[in-house]
Write an enzyme that holds these catalytic residues in place. Sequence first.
Site, PDB file in Angstrom:
ATOM      1  CE1 TYR A   1      -9.048  -3.280   0.753  1.00 21.38           C
ATOM      2  CE2 TYR A   1      -8.323  -1.219  -0.230  1.00 21.38           C
ATOM      3  CZ  TYR A   1      -8.051  -2.361   0.502  1.00 21.38           C
ATOM      4  OH  TYR A   1      -6.783  -2.592   0.983  1.00 21.38           O
TER       5      TYR A   1
ATOM      6  CG  PHE B   1     -13.207   1.024   7.454  1.00 27.64           C
ATOM      7  CD1 PHE B   1     -12.739   0.394   6.309  1.00 27.64           C
ATOM      8  CD2 PHE B   1     -13.854   0.254   8.419  1.00 27.64           C
ATOM      9  CE1 PHE B   1     -12.902  -0.973   6.123  1.00 27.64           C
ATOM     10  CE2 PHE B   1     -14.019  -1.110   8.238  1.00 27.64           C
ATOM     11  CZ  PHE B   1     -13.545  -1.723   7.091  1.00 27.64           C
TER      12      PHE B   1
ATOM     13  CD  GLU C   1      -8.480  -9.385  -3.675  1.00 26.62           C
ATOM     14  OE1 GLU C   1      -9.329  -9.077  -2.824  1.00 26.62           O
ATOM     15  OE2 GLU C   1      -7.353  -9.804  -3.373  1.00 26.62           O
TER      16      GLU C   1
ATOM     17  CG  ASN D   1      -3.475  -2.742   7.009  1.00 26.55           C
ATOM     18  OD1 ASN D   1      -3.333  -2.316   5.868  1.00 26.55           O
ATOM     19  ND2 ASN D   1      -4.530  -3.437   7.402  1.00 26.55           N
TER      20      ASN D   1
ATOM     21  NE  ARG E   1      -5.803 -12.677   4.957  1.00 31.34           N
ATOM     22  CZ  ARG E   1      -6.572 -11.583   5.082  1.00 31.34           C
ATOM     23  NH1 ARG E   1      -6.527 -10.619   4.152  1.00 31.34           N
ATOM     24  NH2 ARG E   1      -7.357 -11.437   6.110  1.00 31.34           N
TER      25      ARG E   1
ATOM     26  CG  HIS F   1      -5.020  -6.444  -0.460  1.00 29.40           C
ATOM     27  ND1 HIS F   1      -6.227  -6.535   0.211  1.00 29.40           N
ATOM     28  CD2 HIS F   1      -5.092  -7.347  -1.479  1.00 29.40           C
ATOM     29  CE1 HIS F   1      -6.987  -7.428  -0.397  1.00 29.40           C
ATOM     30  NE2 HIS F   1      -6.322  -7.938  -1.421  1.00 29.40           N
TER      31      HIS F   1
ATOM     32  CE  LYS G   1      -3.759  -2.413   2.426  1.00 28.21           C
ATOM     33  NZ  LYS G   1      -4.690  -2.391   3.593  1.00 28.21           N
TER      34      LYS G   1
ATOM     35  CB  THR H   1      -7.065  -6.528   9.864  1.00 29.52           C
ATOM     36  OG1 THR H   1      -7.524  -7.636   9.087  1.00 29.52           O
ATOM     37  CG2 THR H   1      -7.475  -5.225   9.190  1.00 29.52           C
TER      38      THR H   1
ATOM     39  NE  ARG I   1      -2.004  -5.945   7.123  1.00 31.60           N
ATOM     40  CZ  ARG I   1      -3.139  -6.459   6.695  1.00 31.60           C
ATOM     41  NH1 ARG I   1      -3.757  -7.391   7.408  1.00 31.60           N
ATOM     42  NH2 ARG I   1      -3.674  -6.058   5.556  1.00 31.60           N
TER      43      ARG I   1
HETATM   44  P1  DAT Z   1      -7.393  -7.262   5.566  1.00 33.35           P
HETATM   45  O1  DAT Z   1      -6.621  -6.180   4.851  1.00 33.35           O
HETATM   46  O2  DAT Z   1      -6.620  -7.826   6.714  1.00 33.35           O
HETATM   47  O3  DAT Z   1      -7.931  -8.306   4.628  1.00 33.35           O
HETATM   48  P2  DAT Z   1     -10.138  -6.296   5.734  1.00 33.35           P
HETATM   49  O4  DAT Z   1     -10.365  -6.930   4.407  1.00 33.35           O
HETATM   50  O5  DAT Z   1     -11.084  -6.640   6.842  1.00 33.35           O
HETATM   51  O6  DAT Z   1      -8.652  -6.536   6.257  1.00 33.35           O
HETATM   52  O7  DAT Z   1     -10.189  -4.706   5.572  1.00 33.35           O
HETATM   53  C1  DAT Z   1      -9.596  -4.091   4.448  1.00 33.35           C
HETATM   54  C2  DAT Z   1      -8.797  -2.905   4.925  1.00 33.35           C
HETATM   55  O8  DAT Z   1      -9.684  -1.949   5.483  1.00 33.35           O
HETATM   56  C3  DAT Z   1      -7.796  -3.212   6.030  1.00 33.35           C
HETATM   57  O9  DAT Z   1      -6.562  -3.680   5.520  1.00 33.35           O
HETATM   58  C4  DAT Z   1      -7.666  -1.890   6.725  1.00 33.35           C
HETATM   59  C5  DAT Z   1      -9.062  -1.294   6.591  1.00 33.35           C
HETATM   60  N1  DAT Z   1      -9.859  -1.551   7.791  1.00 33.35           N
HETATM   61  C6  DAT Z   1     -10.422  -2.716   8.165  1.00 33.35           C
HETATM   62  N2  DAT Z   1     -11.079  -2.602   9.319  1.00 33.35           N
HETATM   63  C7  DAT Z   1     -10.934  -1.311   9.688  1.00 33.35           C
HETATM   64  C8  DAT Z   1     -11.360  -0.540  10.796  1.00 33.35           C
HETATM   65  N3  DAT Z   1     -12.094  -1.067  11.770  1.00 33.35           N
HETATM   66  N4  DAT Z   1     -10.999   0.775  10.848  1.00 33.35           N
HETATM   67  C9  DAT Z   1     -10.255   1.335   9.878  1.00 33.35           C
HETATM   68  N5  DAT Z   1      -9.820   0.657   8.799  1.00 33.35           N
HETATM   69  C10 DAT Z   1     -10.148  -0.635   8.704  1.00 33.35           C
HETATM   70 MG    MG Z   2      -9.382  -8.217   3.175  1.00 39.37          MG
END
Ligand code: DAT
Ligand code: MG
Length: 149
Positions: free
Chosen positions: A49, A57, A126, A112, A85, A115, A9, A91, A102
Amino acid sequence: MERTFLAIKPDGVQRKLISEIIGRFETKGFTLVGLKFMNVSRELAEQHYGVHKERPFFGSLVEFITSGPVVAMVWEGDGVIAAARKVIGATNPLTAEPGTIRGDLGANIGRNLIHGSDAPETAQSEIALWFKEEELVNWQPTILSWIYE
Ligand code: DAT
Ligand code: MG
């Protein structure tokens, strides 16, 4: 062999962590099959996303991922989707285990660093969203017999 989509990212790029992050997947034994350094359009960000579009968010997530260049990648290996992963970690970097990307390098859920696709279906969609077929390189590293029995 399985394939997954990974993207460093904008925070990882700005913090000069590209080689640190890519190195972890290389030394693990996975094979790089696609790589590009690129800016992300709003359209691509919203598609990528899309599953999160009702989350509070979502707006800031799209702003963040479009805020600077990213390193988009496809990696190949036995069980690479789940294993990547694990290499990436939870996350939220504050609760991610030490030893993970992370956990070692991040301090905020909204920054973080990387991805990674979370399942075979998302990996497939993807990869297709981010890469054209001709951008992926089919090759066999000569050391493969030293990584896999
Ligand atoms: P990951 O990237 O571990 O697959 P995710 O798919 O649940 O996580 O979420 C996508 C991204 O969105 C994540 O990398 C960071 C952001 N995100 C997730 N939960 C969040 C939250 N509670 N507050 C702020 N950003 C968040
Ligand atoms: Mg995800």
